[in-house]
Enzyme design. Structure first.
Site, PDB file in Angstrom:
ATOM      1  N   GLY A  85     -91.323 -51.676 -47.152  1.00 49.93           N
ATOM      2  CA  GLY A  85     -91.490 -51.151 -48.329  1.00 49.93           C
ATOM      3  C   GLY A  85     -93.076 -50.829 -48.224  1.00 49.93           C
ATOM      4  O   GLY A  85     -93.715 -50.968 -47.289  1.00 49.93           O
ATOM      5  N   GLY A  87     -96.447 -51.360 -48.357  1.00 49.01           N
ATOM      6  CA  GLY A  87     -97.284 -52.438 -48.338  1.00 49.01           C
ATOM      7  C   GLY A  87     -98.819 -52.063 -48.815  1.00 49.01           C
ATOM      8  O   GLY A  87     -99.384 -53.098 -49.156  1.00 49.01           O
ATOM      9  N   ASP A 120    -103.265 -56.637 -46.564  1.00 49.27           N
ATOM     10  CA  ASP A 120    -104.388 -56.720 -47.468  1.00 49.27           C
ATOM     11  C   ASP A 120    -104.072 -55.574 -48.455  1.00 49.27           C
ATOM     12  O   ASP A 120    -104.924 -55.471 -49.553  1.00 49.27           O
ATOM     13  CB  ASP A 120    -105.772 -56.584 -46.978  1.00 49.27           C
ATOM     14  CG  ASP A 120    -106.279 -55.567 -46.083  1.00 49.27           C
ATOM     15  OD1 ASP A 120    -105.157 -54.683 -45.944  1.00 49.27           O
ATOM     16  OD2 ASP A 120    -107.025 -55.328 -45.697  1.00 49.27           O
ATOM     17  N   GLY A 121    -103.177 -54.559 -48.066  1.00 49.00           N
ATOM     18  CA  GLY A 121    -102.969 -53.450 -48.811  1.00 49.00           C
ATOM     19  C   GLY A 121    -103.866 -52.394 -48.811  1.00 49.00           C
ATOM     20  O   GLY A 121    -104.003 -51.400 -49.660  1.00 49.00           O
ATOM     21  N   ARG A 171    -102.119 -38.748 -50.387  1.00 51.86           N
ATOM     22  CA  ARG A 171    -101.401 -38.080 -49.395  1.00 51.86           C
ATOM     23  C   ARG A 171    -100.233 -37.194 -50.243  1.00 51.86           C
ATOM     24  O   ARG A 171     -99.760 -37.825 -51.022  1.00 51.86           O
ATOM     25  CB  ARG A 171    -100.885 -39.025 -48.357  1.00 51.86           C
ATOM     26  CG  ARG A 171     -99.884 -38.484 -47.499  1.00 51.86           C
ATOM     27  CD  ARG A 171     -99.615 -39.300 -46.186  1.00 51.86           C
ATOM     28  NE  ARG A 171     -98.348 -40.296 -46.659  1.00 51.86           N
ATOM     29  CZ  ARG A 171     -98.122 -41.219 -45.657  1.00 51.86           C
ATOM     30  NH1 ARG A 171     -98.526 -41.197 -44.421  1.00 51.86           N
ATOM     31  NH2 ARG A 171     -97.071 -41.890 -46.288  1.00 51.86           N
ATOM     32  N   ARG A 178     -87.413 -41.970 -46.116  1.00 49.98           N
ATOM     33  CA  ARG A 178     -87.252 -42.201 -44.655  1.00 49.98           C
ATOM     34  C   ARG A 178     -85.939 -42.574 -44.273  1.00 49.98           C
ATOM     35  O   ARG A 178     -85.009 -43.024 -45.077  1.00 49.98           O
ATOM     36  CB  ARG A 178     -88.520 -43.431 -44.191  1.00 49.98           C
ATOM     37  CG  ARG A 178     -89.974 -43.242 -44.882  1.00 49.98           C
ATOM     38  CD  ARG A 178     -90.240 -44.399 -45.202  1.00 49.98           C
ATOM     39  NE  ARG A 178     -91.484 -44.313 -46.021  1.00 49.98           N
ATOM     40  CZ  ARG A 178     -92.364 -44.298 -45.744  1.00 49.98           C
ATOM     41  NH1 ARG A 178     -92.854 -44.490 -44.463  1.00 49.98           N
ATOM     42  NH2 ARG A 178     -93.748 -44.072 -46.616  1.00 49.98           N
ATOM     43  N   ASP A 252     -88.819 -46.286 -39.823  1.00 54.39           N
ATOM     44  CA  ASP A 252     -89.626 -46.121 -41.273  1.00 54.39           C
ATOM     45  C   ASP A 252     -90.612 -45.218 -41.323  1.00 54.39           C
ATOM     46  O   ASP A 252     -91.280 -44.663 -42.284  1.00 54.39           O
ATOM     47  CB  ASP A 252     -90.310 -47.543 -41.732  1.00 54.39           C
ATOM     48  CG  ASP A 252     -91.131 -48.033 -40.644  1.00 54.39           C
ATOM     49  OD1 ASP A 252     -90.548 -48.028 -39.419  1.00 54.39           O
ATOM     50  OD2 ASP A 252     -92.324 -48.269 -41.038  1.00 54.39           O
ATOM     51  N   ASN A 253     -90.879 -44.303 -40.130  1.00 56.35           N
ATOM     52  CA  ASN A 253     -91.724 -43.249 -39.751  1.00 56.35           C
ATOM     53  C   ASN A 253     -91.201 -42.176 -39.680  1.00 56.35           C
ATOM     54  O   ASN A 253     -91.699 -41.123 -39.144  1.00 56.35           O
ATOM     55  CB  ASN A 253     -92.996 -44.015 -38.820  1.00 56.35           C
ATOM     56  CG  ASN A 253     -93.794 -44.841 -39.302  1.00 56.35           C
ATOM     57  OD1 ASN A 253     -94.013 -45.252 -40.494  1.00 56.35           O
ATOM     58  ND2 ASN A 253     -94.443 -45.636 -38.259  1.00 56.35           N
ATOM     59  N   ASP A 262     -96.976 -40.410 -41.168  1.00 58.32           N
ATOM     60  CA  ASP A 262     -97.488 -41.471 -40.669  1.00 58.32           C
ATOM     61  C   ASP A 262     -98.220 -41.306 -39.323  1.00 58.32           C
ATOM     62  O   ASP A 262     -97.707 -41.826 -38.439  1.00 58.32           O
ATOM     63  CB  ASP A 262     -96.493 -42.725 -40.848  1.00 58.32           C
ATOM     64  CG  ASP A 262     -96.680 -43.510 -41.814  1.00 58.32           C
ATOM     65  OD1 ASP A 262     -97.223 -42.953 -42.938  1.00 58.32           O
ATOM     66  OD2 ASP A 262     -96.179 -44.750 -41.828  1.00 58.32           O
TER      67      ASP A 262
HETATM   68  P1  AMP Z   1     -97.106 -48.298 -40.398  1.00 62.03           P
HETATM   69  O1  AMP Z   1     -97.320 -48.658 -39.050  1.00 62.03           O
HETATM   70  O2  AMP Z   1     -98.494 -48.029 -41.053  1.00 62.03           O
HETATM   71  O3  AMP Z   1     -96.060 -47.590 -40.751  1.00 62.03           O
HETATM   72  O4  AMP Z   1     -96.826 -49.620 -41.510  1.00 62.03           O
HETATM   73  C1  AMP Z   1     -95.670 -50.389 -41.389  1.00 62.03           C
HETATM   74  C2  AMP Z   1     -95.452 -51.211 -42.508  1.00 62.03           C
HETATM   75  O5  AMP Z   1     -96.467 -52.225 -42.550  1.00 62.03           O
HETATM   76  C3  AMP Z   1     -95.505 -50.424 -43.889  1.00 62.03           C
HETATM   77  O6  AMP Z   1     -94.482 -50.978 -44.778  1.00 62.03           O
HETATM   78  C4  AMP Z   1     -96.865 -50.639 -44.160  1.00 62.03           C
HETATM   79  O7  AMP Z   1     -96.693 -50.401 -45.823  1.00 62.03           O
HETATM   80  C5  AMP Z   1     -97.231 -52.095 -43.974  1.00 62.03           C
HETATM   81  N1  AMP Z   1     -98.657 -52.206 -43.588  1.00 62.03           N
HETATM   82  C6  AMP Z   1     -99.681 -51.663 -42.791  1.00 62.03           C
HETATM   83  N2  AMP Z   1    -100.544 -52.199 -43.183  1.00 62.03           N
HETATM   84  C7  AMP Z   1    -100.635 -52.718 -44.128  1.00 62.03           C
HETATM   85  C8  AMP Z   1    -101.762 -53.343 -44.786  1.00 62.03           C
HETATM   86  N3  AMP Z   1    -103.064 -53.451 -44.601  1.00 62.03           N
HETATM   87  N4  AMP Z   1    -101.273 -54.266 -46.007  1.00 62.03           N
HETATM   88  C9  AMP Z   1    -100.170 -54.447 -46.398  1.00 62.03           C
HETATM   89  N5  AMP Z   1     -99.146 -53.737 -45.675  1.00 62.03           N
HETATM   90  C10 AMP Z   1     -99.456 -52.744 -44.653  1.00 62.03           C
HETATM   91 MG    MG Z   2     -95.391 -46.321 -41.971  1.00 60.41          MG
END
Ligand code: AMP
Ligand code: MG
Length: 496
Positions: A85, A87, A120-121, A171, A178, A252-253, A262
C-alpha cells in the site's frame, strides 16, 4: 486553492484505500516546478509557485477539492508476495487535462499512512530529484511515463544510512493502479472488488477494448489483461531501445496503464552490456537490462492469476485463456523491439534478415563494450553519407576491435541500398530514434550531490538538456559523454 479535481477512484469501495491527510512539514521550499506538466493539467504555474501553491504541493494545506487517500495494493517483490500500500505517497485526486486525459496527482514522501509499516513516510531529496529528472527525460524520449509536477524540500531531515534533506515529489500518472492492486484483491478473495476494479481500470485505460468486449459479450477482465500485456510489451521494447534498466520491476511497480512508474535504482546503460544491473539490492540480476522482457511476462502472469476467476466461468477455460494471452507477450515484445531496432538502424521497410542484422550488431557491441547511445548517434551521422570513410571511422573507433564494425557496416550498407528513402530523410528519422542525450548515471549523481549542498544549477541544466534529447546542443556536449573510468557509477540505491 482548488485544482479542479474530478475524483473517481476515491468513490470506489473504501477497502481499496485509506483516507489520510499529508503530514505537515516544517519549512517547505519549492526546488523545481514543471510548467509544462502544470499546463497539461490546466493548472496555473504561477499559482503553484505562489506561497499558497507551495502549501498545496508540500501537503501542508492540500487543495480544497482534494480527497487525499493512500492506495492499498500488494506486490511480488523479488519474487515474494507482500501486502503493501502507499506507505509514503498520498493521492490528492484526479484531474482531466486539456487533452481530455485523466491524471492522478500524488504527493510522494507526504508522511505516514496506515500502510507505512516501519517506514517514516518520507522521501530524501536525492531520490526525489532522480525521479524528477529521469521521468522527464523518459517523457522527452517519447516513452510512456509518470511525470513530475514539482519537487519541494521539507526543511526536515530524513534518517537513512546518513541524515539527508527531506523532500516531496508531486507526481502525475495516468493512474497509480498496478499489477499489485489486483493481486491484493485476489489475495483477499474479494471477487466483487476485483470486478469493480477491472471495470474502473478498463474504462480508464482501455475504453476501446471495453466497448469491443461488451459488444462481443466477452469478459472485461480478459480485454483488460490483453491491453496490459500489449502496453507492457511495447513499453519494455522502448526501454531497451534507449538502454533503460528499471532496476526494481516488482509487480507493485508495474503500472496497468503501461507507463514507466517508480524510479528507484534505475539507470541507463553507458556501454552496451546485456547483463548489466545497477541496483544495489538486485543481487542476482533478476532485473538486469536484457532480463526485463522475461520479468515483464512473469509479472503479467501474476496479473493473470489474480484475474483468473473473471477470465472465464470454468477454471480450466480461464487457465487456457490466461496461458494463451501470456504466450502473446513475447511475440508482441519481439515485434515492438524489432520496430525499435529498425528505426535505430535507419530502416523504414521490413525484411526478414533485419532480425539477424540487428542481433549481429548488438553482439559485436557487447563484445567491444561500445557506448550504446554514442554509437547509434554516430551511425546516424554515417547514414547521412554512408560512403563517407571518415564518418565510418568515427563509428568504428568506438569498438575495441574497429574491424568488428566495418564488417557489419558492409552488410548494413547493402541493406540500406535496398530501401527507397533518401539518405536525408533516413538520417532525420534516425535522429529521432537515436537520442544524443540520456540521463547518464554519473551526471545524475553529480547533480544530486550538488543539490544536497544547495546548488541546483547542475540539476536544472540536466533537466533543460534532457528536455530536447534528440538535438545536438553543442554547448552541453559534456553531458552526452560517457563517464571516464574514475567517474563511473556502477551502483544505484533504492529510492527511499
Ligand atoms: P518502492 O520500492 O519505492 O516501490 O516501495 C515499496 C513499498 O515500500 C511501497 O509500498 C512504499 O510505499 C513503501 N515505502 C518505501 N519507502 C517508505 C518509507 N520511507 N516509509 C514508508 N513506506 C515506504
Ligand atoms: Mg513502488
Amino acid at each position: 486553492m482548488r485544482f479542479g479535481f474530478d475524483n473517481t477512484f476515491a468513490r470506489l469501495p473504501e477497502r481499496f484505500f485509506a483516507r489520510v491527510l499529508p503530514t505537515k512539514v516544517a519549512t517547505p521550499a519549492l526546488v523545481a516546478l514543471n510548467r509544462e506538466v502544470a499546463a497539461l493539467l490546466g493548472l496555473d504555474p504561477d499559482a503553484l509557485a505562489s506561497p499558497e501553491g507551495l502549501l498545496a504541493l508540500s501537503g501542508n494545506a492540500p487543495p480544497e477539492d482534494a480527497d487525499p487517500i493512500a492506495l492499498a495494493y500488494a506486490g511480488h517483490q523479488f519474487g515474494s508476495f507482500v501486502r503493501l500500500g502507499d506507505g509514503r505517497a498520498i493521492l490528492l485526486g484526479e484531474i482531466v487535462g486539456k487533452d481530455g486525459q485523466r491524471r492522478d496527482v500524488q504527493l510522494k514522501g507526504a508522511g505516514r499512512t496506515p500502510f507505512s509499516r516501519g517506514g517514516d513516510g518520507r522521501a530524501a531529496l536525492g531520490p526525489v530529484l532522480r525521479e524528477y529528472v529521469v521521468s522527464e527525460a523518459m517523457a522527452a524520449l517519447g516513452i510512456p511515463t509518470t511525470r513530475a509536477l514539482a519537487a519541494v524540500t521539507t526543511g526536515e531531515p530524513v534518517f537513512r544510512e546518513e541524515t539527508l534533506p527531506g523532500a516531496i515529489l508531486a507526481r502525475v500518472a495516468k493512474s497509480h493502479l498496478r499489477v499489485g492492486t489486483f493481486e491484493l484483491l485476489a489475495a483477499r478473495d474479494d471477487r466483487e472488488g476485483l470486478e469493480v476494479l477491472v471495470g474502473h481500470a478498463i474504462e480508464r485505460h482501455y475504453p476501446a477494448r471495453a466497448e469491443d468486449a461488451r459488444a462481443r459479450g466477452a469478459p472485461l477482465a480478459r480485454a483488460l489483461l490483453e491491453g496490459v500485456i500489449e502496453a507492457q510489451a511495447s513499453l519494455v521494447a522502448r526501454w531497451l531501445g534507449v538502454g533503460f534498466v528499471h532496476g526494481v520491476m516488482n509487480t507493485d511497480n508495474m503500472s496497468i496503464s503501461g507507463e514507466t512508474i517508480d524510479y528507484g535504482p534505475c539507470a541507463f546503460l553507458d556501454a552496451y552490456e546485456p547483463n548489466k544491473k545497477f541496483s544495489s539490492i538486485d543481487v542476482g540480476g533478476r532485473y538486469a537490462y536484457a532480463n526485463q522482457p522475461r520479468i515483464a511476462v512473469w509479472n503479467l502472469a501474476r496479473l493473470a492469476e489474480a484475474l483468473l476467476p473473471l477470465l472465464a466461468p470454468e477454471e480450466d477455460e480461464a487457465v487456457r485463456v490466461a496461458t494463451e494471452l501470456l504466450e502473446g507477450f513475447m511475440p508482441a515484445f519481439q515485434t515492438a523491439h524489432l520496430a525499435v531496432l529498425r528505426a535505430k538502424l535507419g530502416l523504414s521497410e521490413a525484411e526478414a534478415e533485419d532480425v539477424q542484422l540487428a542481433a549481429d550488431l548488438l553482439g559485436r557491441m557487447a563484445a567491444n563494450e561500445v557506448d550504446f547511445t554514442i554509437f547509434f548517434r554516430r551511425l546516424t551521422e554515417l547514414a547521412e553519407a554512408p560512403d563517407d570513410g571518415a564518418k565510418e571511422e568515427r563509428a568504428a573507433a568506438l569498438f575495441a576491435e574497429p574491424a568488428a564494425f566495418r564488417t557489419w557496416a558492409e552488410t548494413w550498407r547493402l541493406r540500406l541500398a535496398r530501401e527507397a528513402q533518401s539518405s536525408a530523410s533516413r538520417a532525420a528519422a534516425m535522429r529521432l530514434a537515436n537520442p544524443a542525450f540520456i540521463p547518464r548515471n554519473h551526471r545524475v549523481e553529480e547533480a544530486l550531490q550538488a543539490a544536497r549542498h544547495d546548488d541546483f544549477a547542475p540539476f536544472e541544466a540536466l533537466v533543460r538538456v534532457l528536455r530536447r534529447p534528440h538535438e545536438d546542443q553543442p554547448e552541453s556536449a559534456h553531458l552526452a559523454e560517457p563517464p571516464r573510468p574514475e567517474e563511473r557509477v556502477e551502483r544505484t540505491f533504492c529510492g527511499t
